[in-house]
Design an enzyme around this catalytic site. Structure first.
Site, PDB file in Angstrom:
ATOM      1  N   ASP A 167       0.970  -0.904   0.093  1.00 12.08           N
ATOM      2  CA  ASP A 167      -0.369  -0.026   0.221  1.00 12.08           C
ATOM      3  C   ASP A 167       0.914   1.491   0.302  1.00 12.08           C
ATOM      4  O   ASP A 167       0.594   1.830   0.872  1.00 12.08           O
ATOM      5  CB  ASP A 167      -1.044   0.074   0.974  1.00 12.08           C
ATOM      6  CG  ASP A 167      -2.368   0.793   1.287  1.00 12.08           C
ATOM      7  OD1 ASP A 167      -2.172   1.640   0.018  1.00 12.08           O
ATOM      8  OD2 ASP A 167      -2.281   1.462   1.751  1.00 12.08           O
ATOM      9  N   LEU A 168       1.702   1.044  -0.754  1.00 14.19           N
ATOM     10  CA  LEU A 168       2.821   2.613  -1.606  1.00 14.19           C
ATOM     11  C   LEU A 168       1.817   4.056  -1.438  1.00 14.19           C
ATOM     12  O   LEU A 168       1.552   3.572  -2.819  1.00 14.19           O
ATOM     13  CB  LEU A 168       3.558   2.097  -2.412  1.00 14.19           C
ATOM     14  CG  LEU A 168       4.963   3.558  -2.532  1.00 14.19           C
ATOM     15  CD1 LEU A 168       5.711   3.619  -0.791  1.00 14.19           C
ATOM     16  CD2 LEU A 168       5.613   3.159  -3.451  1.00 14.19           C
TER      17      LEU A 168
END
Length: 240
Positions: A167-168
């Site tokens: 989940d960058l």
């Protein structure tokens, strides 16, 4: 990483040594609130509690499910072995990355609590002094060119080490009080062989988060030319 059974249904993880005598009470926010040791709280999908104990300033975070499943199961996960828990995987990965010298927050401890085939989890990490997220910085004002370049170079550093981030986004990129970039929240992250496909998926997710927040925030200082600058710095560092 050290594993300790606290009770028949709780397992505690710490780094190799545990000089602070961390126990299961550390993972209960009320324990810190009653001692007046919580100095900040940050709300999002869940509340993160910032507390101080002796020389340590740390963050306590509970694992919560997201999406539609989260509306039903909330914080419950199916237990299929300790090595398969999201808690164990994230804590082990963070320990590895911290030992490699990558810019992650230091993992302090984690706890898995079982109830039959269900488990719940909590993790404690060291708090960054006066940290601000990339999102917060862009709401406050535009970023200097060297900071945009620094972000791209930092992400390339993780990708060259084979670090996949699930989940960058701009809330998971932090600046410390010296403007050094750190990446946080490695839940569902993993080490992978270096491949352009997943690396670009990470970058595309990051790019979407800029667009998403720009639509939410009345003041958001980010332009397409800034992304191009970040991408160029990333590609150049990745190829070195």
């Amino acid at each position: 990483m050290q594993l300790t059974s606290v009770s028949k249904n709780q397992t505690l993880f710490t780094q190799e040594s545990n000089p602070l005598a961390i126990n299961e009470h550390w993972f209960n926010p009320q324990y810190w609130l009653e001692q007046d040791k919580v100095f900040a709280q940050k709300t999002g999908r869940a509340t993160a509690y910032f507390f101080a104990e002796k020389e340590l300033k740390a963050v306590l975070r509970h694992y919560w499910r997201g999406g539609l499943v989260g509306k039903v199961l909330q914080d419950q996960y199916l237990f299929t072995g300790m090595d398969n828990t999201r808690v164990y995987k994230e804590f082990a990965l963070m320990c590895e990355l911290h030992q490699q010298g990558l810019p992650v927050v230091e993992p302090i401890a984690a706890l898995v609590t079982r109830s039959g085939l269900i488990y719940r989890g909590d993790i404690i990490t060291r708090a960054l002094e006066r940290a601000t997220s990339l999102c917060e910085r862009l709401v406050a004002g535009p970023l200097a060119a060297q900071l945009i370049t620094h972000i791209g170079e930092t992400i390339a550093c993780f990708h060259k080490a084979g670090v996949y981030h699930a989940d960058l986004n701009i809330n998971n990129v932090l600046f410390d009080d010296q403007d050094k970039v750190h990446v946080i929240d490695f839940d569902r992250g993993e080490l992978r062989p270096s491949q352009t496909q997943w690396q670009q998926q990470n970058m595309q997710r990051l790019q979407r988060s800029f667009t998403k927040e720009a639509g939410r925030q009345p003041s958001f200082h980010w332009q397409q030319s800034d992304w191009q600058k970040l991408e160029e710095a990333y590609q150049q560092a990745l190829s070195c």
